[in-house]
Write a protein that holds these residues in place. Structure first.
Motif, PDB file in Angstrom:
ATOM      1  N   GLU A   1       1.726   8.900  -5.868  1.00 41.67           N
ATOM      2  CA  GLU A   1       2.179  10.354  -5.612  1.00 41.67           C
ATOM      3  C   GLU A   1       3.291  10.604  -6.674  1.00 41.67           C
ATOM      4  O   GLU A   1       3.001  11.779  -7.127  1.00 41.67           O
ATOM      5  CB  GLU A   1       2.925  10.160  -4.046  1.00 41.67           C
ATOM      6  CG  GLU A   1       2.283  10.959  -2.985  1.00 41.67           C
ATOM      7  CD  GLU A   1       1.037  11.811  -3.082  1.00 41.67           C
ATOM      8  OE1 GLU A   1       1.456  13.270  -3.788  1.00 41.67           O
ATOM      9  OE2 GLU A   1       0.025  11.771  -3.248  1.00 41.67           O
ATOM     10  N   LYS A   2       4.217   9.623  -6.872  1.00 45.79           N
ATOM     11  CA  LYS A   2       5.172   9.967  -7.993  1.00 45.79           C
ATOM     12  C   LYS A   2       4.380  10.219  -9.493  1.00 45.79           C
ATOM     13  O   LYS A   2       4.721  11.198 -10.104  1.00 45.79           O
ATOM     14  CB  LYS A   2       6.134   8.779  -8.147  1.00 45.79           C
ATOM     15  CG  LYS A   2       7.424   9.026  -9.064  1.00 45.79           C
ATOM     16  CD  LYS A   2       8.208   7.719  -9.003  1.00 45.79           C
ATOM     17  CE  LYS A   2       8.966   7.904 -10.120  1.00 45.79           C
ATOM     18  NZ  LYS A   2       9.793   6.678 -10.346  1.00 45.79           N
ATOM     19  N   ILE A   3       3.419   9.443  -9.796  1.00 43.52           N
ATOM     20  CA  ILE A   3       2.792   9.427 -10.960  1.00 43.52           C
ATOM     21  C   ILE A   3       2.014  10.739 -10.889  1.00 43.52           C
ATOM     22  O   ILE A   3       2.117  11.775 -12.114  1.00 43.52           O
ATOM     23  CB  ILE A   3       1.809   8.080 -11.170  1.00 43.52           C
ATOM     24  CG1 ILE A   3       2.672   7.094 -11.581  1.00 43.52           C
ATOM     25  CG2 ILE A   3       0.847   8.556 -12.549  1.00 43.52           C
ATOM     26  CD1 ILE A   3       1.814   5.907 -11.547  1.00 43.52           C
ATOM     27  N   LYS A   4       1.379  11.159  -9.824  1.00 40.07           N
ATOM     28  CA  LYS A   4       0.663  12.398  -9.706  1.00 40.07           C
ATOM     29  C   LYS A   4       1.308  13.609  -9.835  1.00 40.07           C
ATOM     30  O   LYS A   4       1.213  14.563 -10.629  1.00 40.07           O
ATOM     31  CB  LYS A   4      -0.067  12.665  -8.295  1.00 40.07           C
ATOM     32  CG  LYS A   4      -1.364  12.370  -8.272  1.00 40.07           C
ATOM     33  CD  LYS A   4      -2.003  12.764  -7.004  1.00 40.07           C
ATOM     34  CE  LYS A   4      -3.371  12.273  -6.657  1.00 40.07           C
ATOM     35  NZ  LYS A   4      -3.878  12.565  -5.207  1.00 40.07           N
ATOM     36  N   LYS A   5       2.596  13.566  -9.303  1.00 37.39           N
ATOM     37  CA  LYS A   5       3.701  14.801  -9.386  1.00 37.39           C
ATOM     38  C   LYS A   5       4.162  14.876 -10.972  1.00 37.39           C
ATOM     39  O   LYS A   5       4.098  16.145 -11.575  1.00 37.39           O
ATOM     40  CB  LYS A   5       4.850  14.442  -8.524  1.00 37.39           C
ATOM     41  CG  LYS A   5       4.754  15.044  -7.153  1.00 37.39           C
ATOM     42  CD  LYS A   5       6.111  15.087  -6.461  1.00 37.39           C
ATOM     43  CE  LYS A   5       6.104  15.535  -5.096  1.00 37.39           C
ATOM     44  NZ  LYS A   5       7.218  15.394  -4.451  1.00 37.39           N
ATOM     45  N   GLU A   6       4.256  13.903 -11.434  1.00 44.22           N
ATOM     46  CA  GLU A   6       4.803  13.820 -13.099  1.00 44.22           C
ATOM     47  C   GLU A   6       3.660  14.408 -13.902  1.00 44.22           C
ATOM     48  O   GLU A   6       3.877  15.069 -14.858  1.00 44.22           O
ATOM     49  CB  GLU A   6       5.242  12.231 -13.439  1.00 44.22           C
ATOM     50  CG  GLU A   6       6.448  11.904 -12.905  1.00 44.22           C
ATOM     51  CD  GLU A   6       6.957  10.296 -13.229  1.00 44.22           C
ATOM     52  OE1 GLU A   6       6.172   9.781 -14.052  1.00 44.22           O
ATOM     53  OE2 GLU A   6       8.024   9.769 -12.774  1.00 44.22           O
ATOM     54  N   ALA A   7       2.409  13.753 -13.612  1.00 49.63           N
ATOM     55  CA  ALA A   7       1.289  14.155 -14.446  1.00 49.63           C
ATOM     56  C   ALA A   7       1.053  15.712 -14.254  1.00 49.63           C
ATOM     57  O   ALA A   7       0.809  16.158 -15.266  1.00 49.63           O
ATOM     58  CB  ALA A   7      -0.073  13.447 -13.860  1.00 49.63           C
TER      59      ALA A   7
ATOM     60  N   GLU B   1       0.838  -1.187  -0.093  1.00 52.41           N
ATOM     61  CA  GLU B   1       0.085   0.008  -0.152  1.00 52.41           C
ATOM     62  C   GLU B   1       0.908   1.286  -0.048  1.00 52.41           C
ATOM     63  O   GLU B   1       0.707   2.208  -0.872  1.00 52.41           O
ATOM     64  CB  GLU B   1      -0.986   0.128   1.299  1.00 52.41           C
ATOM     65  CG  GLU B   1      -2.180   0.904   1.083  1.00 52.41           C
ATOM     66  CD  GLU B   1      -2.919   0.738   2.287  1.00 52.41           C
ATOM     67  OE1 GLU B   1      -3.179   1.747   2.970  1.00 52.41           O
ATOM     68  OE2 GLU B   1      -3.851  -0.184   2.470  1.00 52.41           O
ATOM     69  N   GLU B   2       1.915   1.337   0.956  1.00 53.72           N
ATOM     70  CA  GLU B   2       2.797   2.163   0.693  1.00 53.72           C
ATOM     71  C   GLU B   2       3.473   2.792  -0.605  1.00 53.72           C
ATOM     72  O   GLU B   2       3.672   3.617  -0.965  1.00 53.72           O
ATOM     73  CB  GLU B   2       3.767   2.035   2.049  1.00 53.72           C
ATOM     74  CG  GLU B   2       3.554   2.458   3.506  1.00 53.72           C
ATOM     75  CD  GLU B   2       4.353   2.183   4.605  1.00 53.72           C
ATOM     76  OE1 GLU B   2       5.441   1.809   4.076  1.00 53.72           O
ATOM     77  OE2 GLU B   2       3.885   2.168   5.583  1.00 53.72           O
ATOM     78  N   LYS B   3       3.995   1.239  -1.017  1.00 58.33           N
ATOM     79  CA  LYS B   3       4.520   1.619  -2.249  1.00 58.33           C
ATOM     80  C   LYS B   3       3.598   2.099  -3.402  1.00 58.33           C
ATOM     81  O   LYS B   3       3.999   2.698  -4.446  1.00 58.33           O
ATOM     82  CB  LYS B   3       5.171   0.172  -2.674  1.00 58.33           C
ATOM     83  CG  LYS B   3       6.494  -0.432  -2.308  1.00 58.33           C
ATOM     84  CD  LYS B   3       6.953  -1.368  -2.845  1.00 58.33           C
ATOM     85  CE  LYS B   3       8.234  -1.971  -2.406  1.00 58.33           C
ATOM     86  NZ  LYS B   3       8.895  -2.992  -2.995  1.00 58.33           N
ATOM     87  N   VAL B   4       2.305   1.493  -3.252  1.00 53.18           N
ATOM     88  CA  VAL B   4       1.284   2.014  -4.464  1.00 53.18           C
ATOM     89  C   VAL B   4       1.270   3.546  -4.188  1.00 53.18           C
ATOM     90  O   VAL B   4       0.994   4.126  -5.169  1.00 53.18           O
ATOM     91  CB  VAL B   4       0.174   1.063  -4.255  1.00 53.18           C
ATOM     92  CG1 VAL B   4      -1.086   1.787  -4.998  1.00 53.18           C
ATOM     93  CG2 VAL B   4       0.509  -0.249  -4.641  1.00 53.18           C
ATOM     94  N   SER B   5       1.168   4.014  -2.863  1.00 53.35           N
ATOM     95  CA  SER B   5       0.756   5.387  -2.687  1.00 53.35           C
ATOM     96  C   SER B   5       2.013   6.024  -3.066  1.00 53.35           C
ATOM     97  O   SER B   5       1.796   7.208  -3.482  1.00 53.35           O
ATOM     98  CB  SER B   5       0.405   5.343  -0.942  1.00 53.35           C
ATOM     99  OG  SER B   5      -0.673   5.070  -0.596  1.00 53.35           O
ATOM    100  N   ALA B   6       3.074   5.721  -2.833  1.00 54.98           N
ATOM    101  CA  ALA B   6       4.429   6.614  -3.341  1.00 54.98           C
ATOM    102  C   ALA B   6       4.278   6.403  -4.729  1.00 54.98           C
ATOM    103  O   ALA B   6       4.834   7.546  -5.531  1.00 54.98           O
ATOM    104  CB  ALA B   6       5.610   5.889  -2.613  1.00 54.98           C
TER     105      ALA B   6
END
Length: 190
Positions: free
Chosen positions: A19-25, A11-16
């Protein structure tokens, strides 16, 4: 607990990762927005520049049209002034005292008549005077005086061998009027 820890780790990896995908987007979105804003600004500047050029062209055309109309009005006024001046001069010449007119006619005839002159065409009122004036010359050169004009026409026409020279008042005024109109038009449009 191990399963819970594994699930929590996933869950933490998926959340991270989210977050990473959100930031990139978001960064991609900012980049795309920036590029689109630049493109929109460039398009807006081009449209404004084109509109400005169009307005300048239309303004120049209006100025040219107004200047042309002004020149035409000026030409029309100058023509009216010329017409009035010529009418006035013609009127003065038509009502020139007979003595002055005959003196002028005599000088002009003496200047232009030569041995090749065969006929002089005049108005009926001038015929007798010219016949008397050229009695001697008429006998020598067989000069023919022909009354053809009505009394309103002044001046004369000389016929020489193959040539006819028109020195009538109407012809001289017409020549001068055309010459002056051309000069006036050249000055206005240069």
């Amino acid at each position: 607990m191990a399963l819970e820890d594994i699930l929590k780790g996933i869950e933490e990896k998926v959340s991270a990762e989210l977050e990473k995908i959100k930031k990139e987007a978001q960064e991609k979105e900012k980049k795309i927005l920036k590029e689109k804003e630049k493109e929109a600004s460039r398009i807006k500047d081009k449209i404004l520049k084109d509109l400005e050029k169009k307005v300048q062209i239309e303004e120049r055309q209006r100025i040219i049209k107004v200047r042309r109309e002004e020149k035409m009005l000026n030409l029309q006024l100058k023509r009216e002034i010329l017409n009035d001046a010529f009418d006035f001069a013609k009127e003065k010449f038509l009502y020139l005292p007979r003595e002055n007119y005959l003196q002028l006619l005599k000088k002009t005839l003496l200047y232009y008549i030569d041995s090749s002159t065969k006929e002089i065409i005049v108005n009926q009122e001038d015929e007798k005077w010219i016949e008397e004036f050229f009695k001697e010359k008429n006998k020598k050169n067989k000069l023919k005086i022909i009354p053809r004009f009505n009394k309103d026409e002044r001046g004369f026409i000389l016929r020489k061998k193959e040539i006819q020279i028109n020195y009538t008042l109407s012809s001289l005024f017409l020549f001068l009027r055309r010459k002056l109109e051309i000069e006036v038009a050249q000055k206005l449009f240069n």
